[in-house]
Design a protein around this motif. Structure first.
Motif, PDB file in Angstrom:
ATOM      1  N   TRP A   1      49.578 -71.661  61.565  1.00 18.00           N
ATOM      2  CA  TRP A   1      50.424 -72.589  62.289  1.00 18.00           C
ATOM      3  C   TRP A   1      50.202 -72.427  63.785  1.00 18.00           C
ATOM      4  CZ3 TRP A   1      52.982 -76.385  59.909  1.00 18.00           C
ATOM      5  CH2 TRP A   1      53.272 -76.239  58.551  1.00 18.00           C
TER       6      TRP A   1
ATOM      7  N   GLN B   1      54.802 -78.458  65.911  1.00 19.22           N
ATOM      8  CA  GLN B   1      54.222 -77.393  65.106  1.00 19.22           C
ATOM      9  C   GLN B   1      53.311 -78.008  64.058  1.00 19.22           C
ATOM     10  OE1 GLN B   1      56.856 -74.065  64.021  1.00 19.22           O
ATOM     11  NE2 GLN B   1      58.441 -75.136  65.167  1.00 19.22           N
TER      12      GLN B   1
ATOM     13  N   LEU C   1      49.955 -77.514  61.125  1.00 24.04           N
ATOM     14  CA  LEU C   1      49.230 -76.647  60.209  1.00 24.04           C
ATOM     15  C   LEU C   1      47.738 -76.932  60.361  1.00 24.04           C
ATOM     16  CD1 LEU C   1      49.213 -74.662  57.754  1.00 24.04           C
ATOM     17  CD2 LEU C   1      49.264 -76.698  56.303  1.00 24.04           C
TER      18      LEU C   1
ATOM     19  N   TYR D   1      50.843 -82.290  60.169  1.00 14.86           N
ATOM     20  CA  TYR D   1      52.246 -81.977  60.400  1.00 14.86           C
ATOM     21  C   TYR D   1      53.112 -82.951  59.622  1.00 14.86           C
ATOM     22  CZ  TYR D   1      52.199 -85.831  63.821  1.00 14.86           C
ATOM     23  OH  TYR D   1      52.062 -87.051  64.425  1.00 14.86           O
TER      24      TYR D   1
ATOM     25  N   ARG E   1      56.408 -72.152  62.183  1.00 15.32           N
ATOM     26  CA  ARG E   1      56.361 -73.013  61.008  1.00 15.32           C
ATOM     27  C   ARG E   1      57.456 -74.067  61.152  1.00 15.32           C
ATOM     28  NH1 ARG E   1      60.540 -71.685  57.538  1.00 15.32           N
ATOM     29  NH2 ARG E   1      61.491 -69.662  57.856  1.00 15.32           N
TER      30      ARG E   1
END
Length: 215
Positions: A41, A49, A51, A66, A148
């Motif tokens: 992340w 945020q 990934l 995301y 996360r």
């Protein structure tokens, strides 16, 4: 050359070496990772945020995904240099709400060293004993969980769920101070004078901020 002069020369060399080591550590800590990125992340330049869905960047860009609050998933390629990883964050105001960090905190009347603090809302941190701190009163040491999304955080409620969590785990109620699981299996938060065993945590709905020691 006298002994005093030799000592002064050695002290100057030691100081210069310490400064070089500090500069090198800073470069290492702030260097962007170039591989092993799949599943990590990060925070992009818009504060979202995301990934990472690729192992390494291509031509300086990396694939990310995301989830919006309505559950819609978006994918895009972003410049790797625009991403910030949790261990690279240096400013408390850049830490997303919901993360737990080890911090030093100080205001006009209190000083706390090496305490676990939870970012409960913008410009507000909560540490043990319901002590509250603003961003400018906090100095970050190390993140206790990876960044996360906080839309559907993992929670625990029952005695069995608390008992199954390993030593070192940190949990917290919404806008509440964090609880940490000790080696004895009890939970400590400094909110109450005594530690709590798993059965006394039963019915307390908490988010899991870090599972175990985060290794």
């Amino acid at each position: 050359m006298t002994s005093q002069q030799q000592l002064a020369k050695l002290e100057q060399q030691a100081k210069a070496l310490a400064e070089q080591i500090e500069q090198l550590e800073c470069q290492i800590n702030n260097a962007q990772p170039t591989s092993g990125l799949l599943g990590r992340w990060a925070t992009n330049s818009y504060g979202k945020q995301v990934l990472i869905t690729a192992d390494k960047p291509s031509l300086g860009r990396i694939e990310t995904a995301y989830i919006e609050r309505d559950g819609t998933t978006y994918e895009q390629a972003e410049d790797l240099d625009d991403l910030t990883f949790p261990e690279q964050t240096t400013r408390p105001q850049d830490v997303p709400v919901g993360e737990a960090w080890l911090v030093d905190a100080q205001d006009r009347v209190r000083t706390e060293k090496d305490v676990v603090a939870l970012k409960t809302k913008d410009d507000l941190w909560t540490s043990s004993g319901f002590l509250e701190w603003t961003d400018d009163e906090v100095e970050l040491i190390t993140p206790l969980i990876p960044a996360r999304p906080q839309d559907t955080p993992e929670t625990v409620t029952t005695e069995e769920e608390y008992e199954a969590l390993p030593e070192g785990t940190i949990v917290a109620e919404n806008n509440g101070a964090p609880w940490q699981k000790l080696k004895s299996g009890e939970w400590i938060s400094h909110i109450f004078p005594e530690n709590r065993p798993d059965d006394l945590m039963d019915g307390l709905v908490c988010r899991i901020l870090r599972r175990g020691w985060g290794e």
